[in-house]
Design a protein around this motif. Structure first.
Motif, PDB file in Angstrom:
ATOM      1  N   THR A  33      -4.346  -2.035  12.620  1.00 32.58           N
ATOM      2  CA  THR A  33      -5.354  -1.574  11.650  1.00 32.58           C
ATOM      3  C   THR A  33      -5.448  -0.050  11.684  1.00 32.58           C
ATOM      4  N   THR A  34      -6.156   0.489  10.731  1.00 34.65           N
ATOM      5  CA  THR A  34      -6.335   1.938  10.686  1.00 34.65           C
ATOM      6  C   THR A  34      -7.431   2.383  11.657  1.00 34.65           C
ATOM      7  N   GLY A  35      -8.128   1.421  12.261  1.00 36.98           N
ATOM      8  CA  GLY A  35      -9.168   1.763  13.236  1.00 36.98           C
ATOM      9  C   GLY A  35     -10.414   2.360  12.607  1.00 36.98           C
ATOM     10  N   ASN A  64     -12.238   3.767   3.793  1.00 28.95           N
ATOM     11  CA  ASN A  64     -11.431   4.939   4.125  1.00 28.95           C
ATOM     12  C   ASN A  64     -10.233   4.574   4.986  1.00 28.95           C
ATOM     13  N   ASN A  65      -9.807   3.307   4.912  1.00 30.81           N
ATOM     14  CA  ASN A  65      -8.469   2.948   5.386  1.00 30.81           C
ATOM     15  C   ASN A  65      -7.433   3.455   4.387  1.00 30.81           C
ATOM     16  N   ALA A  66      -7.868   3.647   3.140  1.00 31.53           N
ATOM     17  CA  ALA A  66      -6.982   4.177   2.101  1.00 31.53           C
ATOM     18  C   ALA A  66      -6.957   5.698   2.180  1.00 31.53           C
ATOM     19  N   VAL A 120      -2.942  -8.309   7.281  1.00 33.03           N
ATOM     20  CA  VAL A 120      -3.492  -7.892   5.990  1.00 33.03           C
ATOM     21  C   VAL A 120      -4.728  -7.048   6.248  1.00 33.03           C
ATOM     22  N   THR A 121      -5.286  -6.497   5.199  1.00 39.15           N
ATOM     23  CA  THR A 121      -6.579  -5.842   5.328  1.00 39.15           C
ATOM     24  C   THR A 121      -7.652  -6.903   5.085  1.00 39.15           C
ATOM     25  N   SER A 122      -8.919  -6.522   5.100  1.00 44.06           N
ATOM     26  CA  SER A 122      -9.974  -7.548   5.055  1.00 44.06           C
ATOM     27  C   SER A 122     -10.610  -7.712   3.683  1.00 44.06           C
ATOM     28  N   GLY A 181       0.830  -1.200   0.000  1.00 44.61           N
ATOM     29  CA  GLY A 181       0.000   0.000   0.000  1.00 44.61           C
ATOM     30  C   GLY A 181       0.863   1.248   0.000  1.00 44.61           C
ATOM     31  N   ASP A 182       0.213   2.391  -0.203  1.00 42.36           N
ATOM     32  CA  ASP A 182       0.894   3.694  -0.205  1.00 42.36           C
ATOM     33  C   ASP A 182       1.957   3.799  -1.288  1.00 42.36           C
ATOM     34  N   GLU A 183       1.743   3.132  -2.412  1.00 35.92           N
ATOM     35  CA  GLU A 183       2.760   3.149  -3.482  1.00 35.92           C
ATOM     36  C   GLU A 183       2.690   4.406  -4.354  1.00 35.92           C
TER      37      GLU A 183
END
Ligand code: IMP
Length: 431
Positions: free
Chosen positions: A129-131, A37-39, A239-241, A12-14
């Motif tokens: 996690t990003t919460g 909106n974790n991204a 990982v994310t879900s 992520g964040d590439e």
């Protein structure tokens, strides 16, 4: 007209947002198909910064349509705030520009509370996690008890579902030793209001997309997070879900896989990771600190400092395989200026054993150290360069070597944050 998928080839964040923003000039529709909106995509256009979490970056282009597909989990508070901010800045003047799937699942207050409470309780083994409630929302989706955008548009149905779901969530929070901070009536009133705000955008997005493609429009599918965070193909459980790989562009938007012509993987010229999990090429020294500082490696969503390291060719080769990559776009090359040598992780070592491919077993991966190939660095600033031939010899050699090891051609390189600071070698929309 070609349809192109852009995904993150790392953790992520590439810098996907920037490449999507640029290629949107040649696409008619930009589609988000997973995540929520974790991204966070930070875009700099004409020196002005915009951070988008849910709405595809293509929204900054007048006349282009943006779709939030069924595979996305949407926090309606965040979405409405984004819409308001964009409108206030002169974007999204026509509501028809944004299409929100009626089937996208909704992040409710309890999803966030459960996400945060679980992480707080997890101690050492926490995912980081990003919460934002992403995991609990996908859990409810798969358990067939989720709430979707369409549920916000019918207040009676909304009230019934809130009562049901909130009771279960309260029990779960109590088990986690946390308190529920919401009141059901307030949630119903607020989410019904948010539903009214979102109604002009909500529709059968899969049908809308089908019609657009049938009419000869071309779509750009914008992945969120990265391949190594995919729930099936990433470093599970860190990982994310959702499925972040290219195949999910079809499931998460409702087009068939045959609609997709090209898949591009985005990689930074080095690597970063946020949250826990194995990361063999991580640098916990001054070099890592320098990458973080120069690359401004702090999360766009949470502000957390990112872990940093050299580029990992095994991870990229793995990403090329599971996504079927046609090409790579290499971002933030400018951050490597001034290093006397630049390194590529080409193998892993665990005790006396070496690996040419990324091991699929997490415990093995956790014990692996990277073995590097070192190339000479460069001192020239890159941000003014607009042609591949004008890049310093050592910069080109580095990018070419990465592409050679990964076995995928380079389609673009980015040398600065601004839209213009990109060199496109092959445009998938202009084949
Ligand atoms: P979640 O997606 O909030 O459940 O977080 C799960 C993992 O994915 C954590 O390690 C997060 O840091 C990571 N993650 C989620 N979204 C992003 C992203 O957009 N960029 C980088 N890491 C992410």
């Amino acid at each position: 007209m070609p349809n192109v998928v852009i995904i993150g080839a790392q953790w992520g964040d590439e810098g996907k947002g920037k490449v999507v923003d640029l290629l949107t000039q040649d696409a008619d529709v930009v589609v988000r198909f997973q995540g929520g909106n974790n991204a966070g995509h930070t875009l700099v256009v004409g020196g002005e910064k915009t951070v988008l979490h849910l709405i595809p970056a293509g929204i900054l282009h007048p006349g282009k349509s943006c779709v939030i597909g069924n595979g996305v989990v949407a926090d309606p508070e965040v979405l409405c705030t984004e819409i308001d901010k964009l409108k206030a800045r002169g974007f999204l003047q026509d509501d028809g520009q944004l299409v929100l799937s009626l089937d996208a699942h909704v992040i409710m207050p309890w999803h966030k509370a459960i996400d945060i409470a679980r992480e707080a309780k997890a101690g050492e083994g926490k995912i980081g996690t990003t919460g934002r409630g992403i995991g609990p929302t996908y859990e409810d989706k798969v358990a067939r008890r989720g709430m979707r955008i369409r549920d916000l548009l019918d207040e009676q149905r909304l009230a019934r579902k809130v009562t049901e779901r909130s009771a279960a969530a309260r029990e779960e929070l109590a088990r986690l030793g946390a308190a529920a901070s919401w009141k059901d009536e307030e949630v119903v009133a607020r989410y019904a209001e948010l539903g009214r705000k979102l109604k002009p955008f909500a529709r059968d997005a899969a049908l809308w997309l089908h019609r657009a493609l049938a009419a000869g429009k071309s779509a750009l599918f914008e992945g969120a997070q990265g391949t190594l965070l995919d729930v099936d193909h990433g470093t599970y459980p860190f990982v994310t879900s959702s499925n972040t790989v290219a195949g999910n562009a079809a499931c998460g938007s409702g087009v068939g896989p045959t609609a997709i012509d090209t898949v591009i993987g985005i990689t930074k010229a080095y690597s970063t990771r946020v949250g826990g999990g194995p990361y063999p090429s991580e640098l916990k020294d001054e070099t890592g600190e320098r990458l973080r500082k120069v690359g401004n490696e702090y999360g766009a969503t949470t502000g957390r400092p990112r872990r940093t390291g050299w580029i990992d060719a095994l991870a990229l080769r793995y990403a090329a395989r599971v996504n079927g990559l046609d090409g790579l776009a290499v971002t933030k090359l400018d951050v490597l200026t001034g290093f006397s040598e630049v390194k590529i992780a080409v193998k892993y070592r665990m005790g006396g054993e070496t690996f040419d491919e990324m091991p699929s077993d997490l415990e093995t991966l956790e014990k692996c150290e990277a073995i590097y190939e070192s190339l000479p660095g460069w001192t020239e600033k890159l941000d003014g360069v607009r042609r591949w031939e004008d890049l310093p010899k050592n910069t080109r050699a580095y990018v070419e070597r990465v592409a050679q090891i990964v076995g995928v051609k380079v389609m673009a390189v980015s040398v600065g944050a601004d839209r213009g600071e990109t060199i496109i070698l092959e445009n998938p929309f202009r084949k």
